[in-house]
Design a protein around this motif. Structure first.
Motif, short mmCIF file in Angstrom:
data_model
loop_
_atom_site.label_atom_id
_atom_site.label_comp_id
_atom_site.label_asym_id
_atom_site.label_seq_id
_atom_site.Cartn_x
_atom_site.Cartn_y
_atom_site.Cartn_z
N LYS A 172 0.84 -1.20 0.00
CA LYS A 172 0.00 0.00 0.00
C LYS A 172 0.87 1.25 0.00
N TYR A 173 1.89 1.28 0.85
CA TYR A 173 2.82 2.42 0.88
C TYR A 173 3.53 2.57 -0.47
N LEU A 174 3.99 1.45 -1.02
CA LEU A 174 4.73 1.49 -2.27
C LEU A 174 3.84 1.92 -3.43
N HIS A 175 2.62 1.42 -3.45
CA HIS A 175 1.66 1.80 -4.50
C HIS A 175 1.35 3.29 -4.44
N GLU A 176 1.17 3.81 -3.24
CA GLU A 176 0.85 5.22 -3.08
C GLU A 176 2.00 6.11 -3.54
N GLU A 177 3.25 5.59 -3.46
CA GLU A 177 4.39 6.39 -3.93
C GLU A 177 4.64 6.20 -5.43
N GLY A 178 3.92 5.28 -6.05
CA GLY A 178 4.04 5.12 -7.50
C GLY A 178 5.00 4.04 -7.94
N ALA A 179 5.29 3.08 -7.05
CA ALA A 179 6.15 1.95 -7.43
C ALA A 179 5.38 0.95 -8.29
N GLN A 180 6.11 0.19 -9.09
CA GLN A 180 5.52 -0.90 -9.88
C GLN A 180 5.72 -2.21 -9.11
N LEU A 181 4.64 -2.90 -8.82
CA LEU A 181 4.70 -4.06 -7.95
C LEU A 181 4.56 -5.37 -8.72
N ILE A 182 5.45 -6.31 -8.41
CA ILE A 182 5.34 -7.70 -8.88
C ILE A 182 5.25 -8.56 -7.63
N VAL A 183 4.20 -9.37 -7.48
CA VAL A 183 3.97 -10.07 -6.23
C VAL A 183 3.80 -11.56 -6.44
N THR A 184 4.03 -12.30 -5.35
CA THR A 184 3.74 -13.73 -5.34
C THR A 184 3.45 -14.16 -3.91
N ASP A 185 2.76 -15.30 -3.79
CA ASP A 185 2.44 -15.85 -2.47
C ASP A 185 1.96 -17.28 -2.69
N ILE A 186 2.23 -18.15 -1.72
CA ILE A 186 1.74 -19.53 -1.84
C ILE A 186 0.24 -19.60 -1.57
N TYR A 187 -0.33 -18.52 -1.00
CA TYR A 187 -1.75 -18.45 -0.70
C TYR A 187 -2.41 -17.54 -1.73
N GLU A 188 -3.12 -18.12 -2.67
CA GLU A 188 -3.64 -17.40 -3.84
C GLU A 188 -4.52 -16.20 -3.49
N PRO A 189 -5.39 -16.26 -2.47
CA PRO A 189 -6.20 -15.07 -2.15
C PRO A 189 -5.37 -13.84 -1.83
N ASN A 190 -4.20 -14.02 -1.23
CA ASN A 190 -3.32 -12.88 -0.95
C ASN A 190 -2.86 -12.22 -2.24
N VAL A 191 -2.52 -13.04 -3.23
CA VAL A 191 -2.08 -12.52 -4.53
C VAL A 191 -3.21 -11.75 -5.20
N LYS A 192 -4.39 -12.34 -5.22
CA LYS A 192 -5.54 -11.69 -5.87
C LYS A 192 -5.85 -10.34 -5.24
N ARG A 193 -5.74 -10.27 -3.91
CA ARG A 193 -6.02 -9.01 -3.23
C ARG A 193 -5.02 -7.93 -3.64
N ALA A 194 -3.73 -8.28 -3.74
CA ALA A 194 -2.72 -7.30 -4.13
C ALA A 194 -2.90 -6.86 -5.58
N VAL A 195 -3.24 -7.80 -6.44
CA VAL A 195 -3.47 -7.46 -7.85
C VAL A 195 -4.67 -6.52 -7.97
N GLN A 196 -5.72 -6.82 -7.23
CA GLN A 196 -6.94 -6.01 -7.31
C GLN A 196 -6.76 -4.62 -6.69
N ASP A 197 -6.10 -4.56 -5.53
CA ASP A 197 -6.01 -3.30 -4.79
C ASP A 197 -4.89 -2.39 -5.29
N PHE A 198 -3.82 -2.97 -5.83
CA PHE A 198 -2.65 -2.16 -6.17
C PHE A 198 -2.23 -2.27 -7.63
N GLY A 199 -2.98 -2.99 -8.42
CA GLY A 199 -2.61 -3.16 -9.82
C GLY A 199 -1.31 -3.92 -10.00
N ALA A 200 -0.99 -4.79 -9.05
CA ALA A 200 0.27 -5.53 -9.11
C ALA A 200 0.23 -6.60 -10.19
#
Length: 366
Positions: A190-218
């Motif tokens: 959230k902090y990184l997104h607000e500053e304009g960083a480009q995010l690439i994310v991963t997690d073994i728990y798929e709902p966590n990934v989906k939330r980051a993609v949806q909320d931060f355009g990761a």
């Protein structure tokens, strides 16, 4: 495993095995060093493959807490609890109340908190049995969930590391690969997104990934692909030992800065990062925000004061890089040197055991 020999290697003080058949509790409390004060460290609940794996993790994490407290200027030692079990299915009130009774039995040598796999509700259940717990609900005068504060500290430390690597602490436009998007990393994103960083994310728990993609355009990648991402900053925010012989040559970043504990599998991997020209923000320095925050509860919690201390992680990271440059050593050694010098300077003036009249270091929820 020869447990006493393992404890002797880094001078651990105590290892406590906790078992309660009725609740299913199987836990290990490790206390590393109480030179600076009582040991404080969270409870990690994980489905360890073996008891030996759980012991090794508890010992390693406890030692990390000693260094984290020392380098952060806190009057605390290092400890950790691990519970063997699946955090999503095996929890119960009875389990954490049983653990709370074990913590109470240590009479203040160890103060607990939440960590991976545990949360505020679990701390509330422990609080029913002992006052030696932090991170309980704010209704009890506590700071609540420490994850957002830990994330703020990682964010500040990441900016300091970026300043060393790139000449500016701005993260706008920086490609940042985040490994693990749990509670801490979500707030970091959230902090990184607000500053304009480009995010690439991963997690073994798929709902966590989906939330980051949806909320931060990761952008999301498979867990094993995160090491190969071409990025400016690699941010490990899951389990430890991820910088190892299998991954280190795959990393395509200039900076490593994340919330995970014990990111280097072995010290020599920190030497290899130095040789590769990768700027490494030592994990126990950059992720100390949660500890700094809950430690403030021991004095009567004040959020503004706590956040000001957490913001100081920026300057601590700067100091670590300055020591590394001055002494010609890798940053992990510079951080250790900073912590060890403080511990040694106070060792002779501190008793090994916590004194009951040390009011400033006694939880004040009750």
């Amino acid at each position: 495993m020869k447990i006493l020999e393992a404890m002797k290697q880094y001078d651990y003080e105590q290892l406590v095995f906790c078992q309660d058949e009725s609740s299913g509790l199987k836990a290990i409390i490790a206390i590393h060093d109480t030179t600076l004060g009582p040991a404080l460290g969270g409870i990690r609940m994980w489905n360890y493959a073996t008891e030996e794996e759980a012991i090794v993790d508890a010992l390693r994490l406890a030692r990390g807490m000693t260094y984290k407290a020392a380098v952060s200027g806190l009057n605390l030692g290092g400890g950790k609890t691990v519970i063997i079990g699946e955090s999503r299915t095996d929890k119960s009130e009875a389990m954490f109340r049983a653990l709370g009774r074990y913590v109470e039995g240590l009479n203040g040598r160890y103060i607990t908190a939440e960590d991976v796999g545990t949360n505020e509700e679990d701390m509330n259940n422990i609080f029913l049995e002992t006052s030696y717990v932090t991170g309980v609900s704010p209704a009890f005068g506590s700071s609540g969930n420490p994850s957002p504060v830990t994330a703020f500290g990682v964010y500040q430390g990441m900016k300091a590391a970026a300043k060393v690597a790139y000449g500016s602490d701005s993260l706008k436009g920086k490609k940042i690969a985040v490994q693990g998007v749990g509670n801490v990393a979500y707030h970091l994103c959230k902090y990184l997104h607000e500053e304009g960083a480009q995010l690439i994310v991963t997690d073994i728990y798929e709902p966590n990934v989906k939330r980051a993609v949806q909320d931060f355009g990761a952008t999301s990648v498979h867990p094993d692909e995160i090491y190969d991402v071409d990025c400016d900053i690699f941010s490990p925010c899951a389990l430890g030992a991820i910088v190892n012989d299998d991954t280190i040559d795959r990393l395509r970043c200039n900076v490593i800065a994340g919330s995970a504990n014990n990111q280097l599998k072995e010290d020599r991997h920190g030497d290899l990062l130095e040789q590769k020209g990768i700027f490494y923000a030592p994990d126990y320095v950059i992720n100390a925000g949660g500890l700094i925050n809950v430690a403030d509860e021991l004095y009567g919690y004040n959020r503004e004061r706590a956040m000001a201390k957490v913001e100081g992680i920026y300057h601590t990271i700067e100091k670590v890089f300055e020591i590394a440059k001055r002494d010609g050593i890798p940053t992990y050694q510079a951080a250790d040197r900073l912590a060890e010098e403080r511990i040694e300077s106070l060792r002779k003036s501190r008793n090994m055991f916590v004194q009951k009249d040390r009011h400033a270091l006694t939880p004040v929820h009750r």
